[in-house]
Write an enzyme that holds these catalytic residues in place. Sequence first.
Site, short mmCIF file in Angstrom:
data_model
loop_
_atom_site.label_atom_id
_atom_site.label_comp_id
_atom_site.label_asym_id
_atom_site.label_seq_id
_atom_site.Cartn_x
_atom_site.Cartn_y
_atom_site.Cartn_z
N GLU A 158 0.83 -1.22 0.00
CA GLU A 158 0.00 0.00 0.00
C GLU A 158 0.86 1.26 0.00
O GLU A 158 0.58 2.24 0.70
CB GLU A 158 -0.95 0.01 1.20
CG GLU A 158 -1.96 -1.12 1.16
CD GLU A 158 -2.98 -1.06 2.30
OE1 GLU A 158 -4.13 -1.46 2.07
OE2 GLU A 158 -2.62 -0.63 3.41
N GLU A 236 -6.31 -7.49 -1.19
CA GLU A 236 -6.93 -7.51 0.13
C GLU A 236 -8.42 -7.21 -0.05
O GLU A 236 -8.81 -6.06 -0.25
CB GLU A 236 -6.32 -6.47 1.07
CG GLU A 236 -4.91 -6.79 1.52
CD GLU A 236 -4.39 -5.79 2.54
OE1 GLU A 236 -5.21 -5.04 3.13
OE2 GLU A 236 -3.16 -5.75 2.74
#
Length: 584
Positions: A158, A236
């Site tokens: 991320e 995710e």
Amino acid sequence: MASKFEIKEQFYLNDKPFKIISGAIHYFRVVPQYWRDRLEKLKLMGCNTVETYVPWNMHEPQEGSYAFEDGLNLREFIATAQEVGLFVILRPAPYICAEWEFGGLPYWLLKDPMMKLRFSYPPYMEKVSRYFEHLLPQVLDMQITHGGPIILMQVENEYGGYANDKTYMKQLADLMIEKGVNVPLVTSDGPWHDMLENGSIPDQALPTINCGSKIKEHFKRLREFHGTEKPLMVMEFWIGWFDAWGDEKHHTTDGDSAAQELADILEEGSVNIYMFHGGTNFGFTSGANYYEKLAPDVTSYDYDALLTEWGDITPKYELFKKVISQHAEIPDFPLSTVIKKAAYGELKVTNRVSLFATLDTLSAGVHSAYPLTMEELNQSTGYIYYRSNIGPARRIEDYRLITCMDRAHTFINNELKLTQYDHEIGVKQELELTAPSNELGILVENMGRVNYSVKMNHQHKGIKDGVIVNGAFHSEWDMFSLPMDNLDQVDFSKGYSEGQPSFSRFEFDVEEAGDTFVDVTGWGKGFVVVNGFNIGRFWEIGPQARLYVPAPILRVGKNEIIVFESDGKVADSIILTDEPKLSL
């Protein structure tokens, strides 16, 4: 036998199209005796892959000291996954987020006053490179290219939500390849704002997305970002959420809605379900978020996942299994691990001692003219106690802690005068000194370093700048590091004074070990250690009400529990029940 996994317009396993149906299990949040059970339950739902992060701060807890054994035996976890019939997606850091202490970064990085985390800052990259030299040899021969189950590895995590240093991302990818990674690389970012643009290196790694809803909309965004035909993947797929101390209740999400989103993902692409099984933030491993205020995470990482924190199958699991059955064959085989729950009843306290009475048996103490942080004392987590003589009886009109994290108790002559937390720290206070000579004590707790966003470079725990006494910085301090990893050194023969931080000892006999849950109703704040294993924090503000104790931590015969309580609020008993409780 060596195989190959490729990224073209879709994923290919040995030249055949392959849809990744994965679930996340963090080996470091599950006792190793239960790894096979959780992996088998993943396989039985129809998944073909397991994903896990790798926490740098656990594998290199002190700079230059490495740990890959017992519950950190990554090779064994990966080998077990292969035995169960699962492929593996490995996300090997350096940063993982994961609601984990400091996002998986080791505390000792902060000992460099110029440190720039997650940037192409040469001293940071040198430490990452040295870590990879120890980590990657643990897994290189477990890549699919060497006959192992690892099909993908992720570069950072991320990153687009943190920065856009493309040099850093490319250095990481080059480093992995240089050290022997030859399976395809991926990145993962949110599909919002500039995150994909910031965090992706499409020429070296396949961009994937992290999200929990509006899948069709986000896949459209990812497809446009790819520009050419590439596999669509949610790395995710958030199917629940985590809890912070002080939340009103345990977070849950609607199973039917999540199952529909899963169906939308599998219609167009591949998935990694986050979390399939959350597990537990044992010890002091939970992280924190910080936006308007500090939000440290609770001990449970149940996440409202498909398996509960203690491994039970949920209704959401069955809903997901039904969706997956439209895309994959559902296997059927018996579970190999027998897991039972046990209630051992009410335990009465056998010994209790004040922290101050046994302080010298737990910590040698260091003297300095000014307060030192945990990092300066080579301490990662736990507590630190500062002690100094502040002179004769008088009124202190200006008492302040300057740059102190996260929660501080102030004592005068071992008597609690005030407790400050987060925004309260640094606010001017008044103290009345009445004794001819007065000792100031400050117990500071690290509640978990922030694991996401802009405050990560400022996570020094303890007192960083100093203590103001009547308008001036006070000097001459004795400091006691309390990582609380040596409770066998607690001297229970010493005294106890009501209202002080304390250790309480319990004993109980076990004929048959079973998973159990510690109920500490009536206690204030602290942590629980079972047979030397720190099972995590408790706090009366909730939402978590009971702590999970896996059966493998227990032993047949005599068992010991030690409860540390920091706020002077203790009871004479605890209860070991077979019923979990994630909200007060």
